[in-house]
Design a protein around this motif. Structure first.
Motif, PDB file in Angstrom:
ATOM      1  N   CYS A  22       0.446  -1.502   0.191  1.00 23.29           N
ATOM      2  CA  CYS A  22       0.032   0.059  -0.191  1.00 23.29           C
ATOM      3  C   CYS A  22       0.628   1.194   0.361  1.00 23.29           C
ATOM      4  CB  CYS A  22      -0.823  -0.692   1.282  1.00 23.29           C
ATOM      5  SG  CYS A  22      -2.249  -1.394   0.888  1.00 23.29           S
ATOM      6  N   MET A  23       1.671   1.383   0.614  1.00 22.01           N
ATOM      7  CA  MET A  23       2.716   2.660   1.016  1.00 22.01           C
ATOM      8  C   MET A  23       3.502   2.574  -0.837  1.00 22.01           C
ATOM      9  SD  MET A  23       5.261   2.018   3.786  1.00 22.01           S
ATOM     10  CE  MET A  23       6.495   3.241   3.819  1.00 22.01           C
ATOM     11  N   CYS A  24       4.148   1.305  -1.004  1.00 24.96           N
ATOM     12  CA  CYS A  24       4.492   1.811  -2.116  1.00 24.96           C
ATOM     13  C   CYS A  24       3.268   2.585  -3.534  1.00 24.96           C
ATOM     14  CB  CYS A  24       4.852   0.213  -3.532  1.00 24.96           C
ATOM     15  SG  CYS A  24       6.708   0.387  -1.996  1.00 24.96           S
ATOM     16  N   ALA A  25       2.131   1.790  -3.822  1.00 20.59           N
ATOM     17  CA  ALA A  25       0.837   2.227  -5.091  1.00 20.59           C
ATOM     18  C   ALA A  25       0.783   2.908  -4.361  1.00 20.59           C
ATOM     19  CB  ALA A  25       0.007   1.231  -4.469  1.00 20.59           C
ATOM     20  N   LEU A  26       0.777   3.617  -2.617  1.00 20.24           N
ATOM     21  CA  LEU A  26       0.086   5.122  -2.755  1.00 20.24           C
ATOM     22  C   LEU A  26       1.025   5.931  -2.622  1.00 20.24           C
ATOM     23  CD1 LEU A  26      -2.726   4.388   0.497  1.00 20.24           C
ATOM     24  CD2 LEU A  26      -3.625   5.799  -1.989  1.00 20.24           C
ATOM     25  N   GLY A  27       2.096   5.682  -2.580  1.00 16.81           N
ATOM     26  CA  GLY A  27       3.253   6.823  -2.128  1.00 16.81           C
ATOM     27  C   GLY A  27       3.657   7.067  -3.597  1.00 16.81           C
ATOM     28  N   VAL A  28       3.562   6.040  -4.335  1.00 16.26           N
ATOM     29  CA  VAL A  28       4.612   6.423  -5.626  1.00 16.26           C
ATOM     30  C   VAL A  28       3.427   6.928  -6.541  1.00 16.26           C
ATOM     31  CG1 VAL A  28       5.320   5.601  -7.992  1.00 16.26           C
ATOM     32  CG2 VAL A  28       5.808   4.919  -5.508  1.00 16.26           C
ATOM     33  N   TRP A  33       1.470  12.087  -9.283  1.00 15.05           N
ATOM     34  CA  TRP A  33       1.099  13.057  -9.321  1.00 15.05           C
ATOM     35  C   TRP A  33       1.075  13.950  -8.967  1.00 15.05           C
ATOM     36  CZ3 TRP A  33      -3.370  14.879  -5.446  1.00 15.05           C
ATOM     37  CH2 TRP A  33      -3.977  16.015  -6.774  1.00 15.05           C
ATOM     38  N   THR A  34       2.013  15.053  -7.338  1.00 12.93           N
ATOM     39  CA  THR A  34       2.155  15.907  -7.178  1.00 12.93           C
ATOM     40  C   THR A  34       3.550  16.426  -7.329  1.00 12.93           C
ATOM     41  OG1 THR A  34       3.407  15.112  -5.288  1.00 12.93           O
ATOM     42  CG2 THR A  34       0.866  15.922  -5.080  1.00 12.93           C
ATOM     43  N   SER A  35       4.159  15.620  -7.986  1.00 11.76           N
ATOM     44  CA  SER A  35       5.405  16.002  -8.744  1.00 11.76           C
ATOM     45  C   SER A  35       6.208  16.208  -9.873  1.00 11.76           C
ATOM     46  CB  SER A  35       6.856  15.057  -7.958  1.00 11.76           C
ATOM     47  OG  SER A  35       6.147  13.669  -8.455  1.00 11.76           O
ATOM     48  N   GLY A  36       4.737  15.705 -10.740  1.00 13.59           N
ATOM     49  CA  GLY A  36       4.860  14.834 -12.010  1.00 13.59           C
ATOM     50  C   GLY A  36       5.416  13.934 -12.776  1.00 13.59           C
ATOM     51  N   SER A  37       6.624  13.653 -11.647  1.00  9.84           N
ATOM     52  CA  SER A  37       7.442  12.410 -12.188  1.00  9.84           C
ATOM     53  C   SER A  37       7.516  11.387 -11.529  1.00  9.84           C
ATOM     54  CB  SER A  37       9.294  13.073 -12.084  1.00  9.84           C
ATOM     55  OG  SER A  37      10.042  12.411 -12.224  1.00  9.84           O
ATOM     56  N   TRP A  38       7.794  10.379 -12.363  1.00 12.36           N
ATOM     57  CA  TRP A  38       8.196   9.121 -11.696  1.00 12.36           C
ATOM     58  C   TRP A  38       8.872   8.364 -10.369  1.00 12.36           C
ATOM     59  CZ3 TRP A  38       3.293   6.633 -10.833  1.00 12.36           C
ATOM     60  CH2 TRP A  38       2.779   6.501 -11.482  1.00 12.36           C
ATOM     61  N   LEU A  39       9.755   9.074 -11.808  1.00 17.26           N
ATOM     62  CA  LEU A  39      11.768   8.887 -10.706  1.00 17.26           C
ATOM     63  C   LEU A  39      11.465   9.341  -9.157  1.00 17.26           C
ATOM     64  CD1 LEU A  39      13.858   7.857 -11.014  1.00 17.26           C
ATOM     65  CD2 LEU A  39      15.030   9.519 -12.521  1.00 17.26           C
ATOM     66  N   VAL A  40      10.912  11.098  -8.907  1.00 20.91           N
ATOM     67  CA  VAL A  40      11.422  11.427  -8.378  1.00 20.91           C
ATOM     68  C   VAL A  40      10.135  11.285  -6.680  1.00 20.91           C
ATOM     69  CG1 VAL A  40      10.611  13.650  -6.846  1.00 20.91           C
ATOM     70  CG2 VAL A  40      11.681  13.750  -9.284  1.00 20.91           C
ATOM     71  N   ALA A  41       8.645  10.303  -7.282  1.00 18.30           N
ATOM     72  CA  ALA A  41       8.222   9.799  -6.576  1.00 18.30           C
ATOM     73  C   ALA A  41       8.803   8.638  -5.599  1.00 18.30           C
ATOM     74  CB  ALA A  41       7.105   9.498  -6.766  1.00 18.30           C
ATOM     75  N   VAL A  42       9.801   7.609  -6.179  1.00 20.33           N
ATOM     76  CA  VAL A  42       9.903   6.458  -6.053  1.00 20.33           C
ATOM     77  C   VAL A  42      10.909   6.771  -4.995  1.00 20.33           C
ATOM     78  CG1 VAL A  42      11.359   4.380  -6.660  1.00 20.33           C
ATOM     79  CG2 VAL A  42       9.208   5.319  -8.230  1.00 20.33           C
ATOM     80  N   LEU A  43      12.473   7.551  -5.058  1.00 23.62           N
ATOM     81  CA  LEU A  43      12.916   7.256  -4.068  1.00 23.62           C
ATOM     82  C   LEU A  43      13.041   7.938  -2.551  1.00 23.62           C
ATOM     83  CD1 LEU A  43      16.254   7.408  -3.946  1.00 23.62           C
ATOM     84  CD2 LEU A  43      15.943  10.242  -4.211  1.00 23.62           C
ATOM     85  N   PRO A  44      11.601   8.280  -1.941  1.00 27.99           N
ATOM     86  CA  PRO A  44      11.202   9.074  -0.662  1.00 27.99           C
ATOM     87  C   PRO A  44      10.285   7.250  -0.176  1.00 27.99           C
ATOM     88  CG  PRO A  44      10.504  10.359  -2.331  1.00 27.99           C
ATOM     89  CD  PRO A  44      11.272   9.606  -3.152  1.00 27.99           C
ATOM     90  N   VAL A  45       9.659   6.637  -1.637  1.00 22.09           N
ATOM     91  CA  VAL A  45       8.936   5.991  -0.697  1.00 22.09           C
ATOM     92  C   VAL A  45      10.150   5.114  -1.017  1.00 22.09           C
ATOM     93  CG1 VAL A  45       7.594   3.920  -1.900  1.00 22.09           C
ATOM     94  CG2 VAL A  45       6.611   5.565  -2.328  1.00 22.09           C
ATOM     95  N   GLU A  46      11.102   4.922  -1.894  1.00 25.48           N
ATOM     96  CA  GLU A  46      12.224   3.512  -1.473  1.00 25.48           C
ATOM     97  C   GLU A  46      12.732   3.841   0.281  1.00 25.48           C
ATOM     98  OE1 GLU A  46      14.941   3.498  -3.717  1.00 25.48           O
ATOM     99  OE2 GLU A  46      14.013   2.150  -5.302  1.00 25.48           O
ATOM    100  N   PHE A  47      12.827   5.045   0.447  1.00 24.96           N
ATOM    101  CA  PHE A  47      12.852   5.304   2.101  1.00 24.96           C
ATOM    102  C   PHE A  47      12.367   5.315   3.245  1.00 24.96           C
ATOM    103  CE2 PHE A  47      15.691   7.805  -0.717  1.00 24.96           C
ATOM    104  CZ  PHE A  47      16.867   7.627   0.083  1.00 24.96           C
TER     105      PHE A  47
END
Length: 167
Positions: A22-28, A33-47
């Motif tokens: 759920c963290m991955c699906a929602l977080g990414v 959606w908010t940053s406009g970039s999938w790459l930017v969204a993945v990093l915080p979710v990994e942390f």
């Protein structure tokens, strides 16, 4: 205890997996959606996932000492004498000053974990450490006696016990 909880429903590991998914699906998704970039969204979710795993490890390491301290503050010892007796009518589980009696009709299954035999009695567990048995033959004889007293449906749900009896 995770094995016991898994027999009754979701285990802690399954719960953790659901949370991570759920963290991955929602977080990414929200991050992209908010940053406009999938790459930017993945990093915080990994942390966040790494933080969740480190937090889980800290909780696991802190639980036993905190439980010992809480019991000591209440005048109880962490290690208590356990006696488990099999009678024709019921299992009698004596743990220090607490006695639990369960009729055989309430036993749903008997299974083996790495260090314990567990009688699942409705939604409660009666846990018997394997170290209580002096030899494998004593353990086998105990399991044979327990299986002979259990309802046939519970015997069918106890493949670990059946396997011990075959060897």
């Amino acid at each position: 205890m995770a094995y016991i909880k898994a027999r009754r429903g979701l285990s802690p590991r399954q719960t953790m997996l659901i949370l991570v998914i759920c963290m991955c699906a929602l977080g990414v998704s929200v991050g992209a959606w908010t940053s406009g970039s999938w790459l930017v969204a993945v990093l915080p979710v990994e942390f966040a996932i790494v933080g969740l795993m480190v937090g889980g490890l800290i909780v696991r390491l802190a639980s036993a000492p905190l439980m010992r301290r809480a019991l000591t503050e209440r005048g109880q010892t962490y290690e208590q004498q356990l006696t488990l007796r099999l009678t024709p009518e019921a299992i009698v589980y004596d743990l220090a000053d607490l006695t639990t009696i369960a009729r055989w009709s309430c036993v749903t299954d008997l299974y083996l974990t790495r260090k314990y035999w567990v009688f699942l009695v409705q939604s409660s567990a009666m846990v018997l450490p394997r170290r209580f048995f002096a030899t494998r033959e004593h353990e086998r004889n105990f399991i044979a006696q327990a299986m002979s007293l259990m309802p046939s449906a519970a015997q069918d749900r106890s493949p670990d016990a059946a396997k011990v009896l075959k060897t």
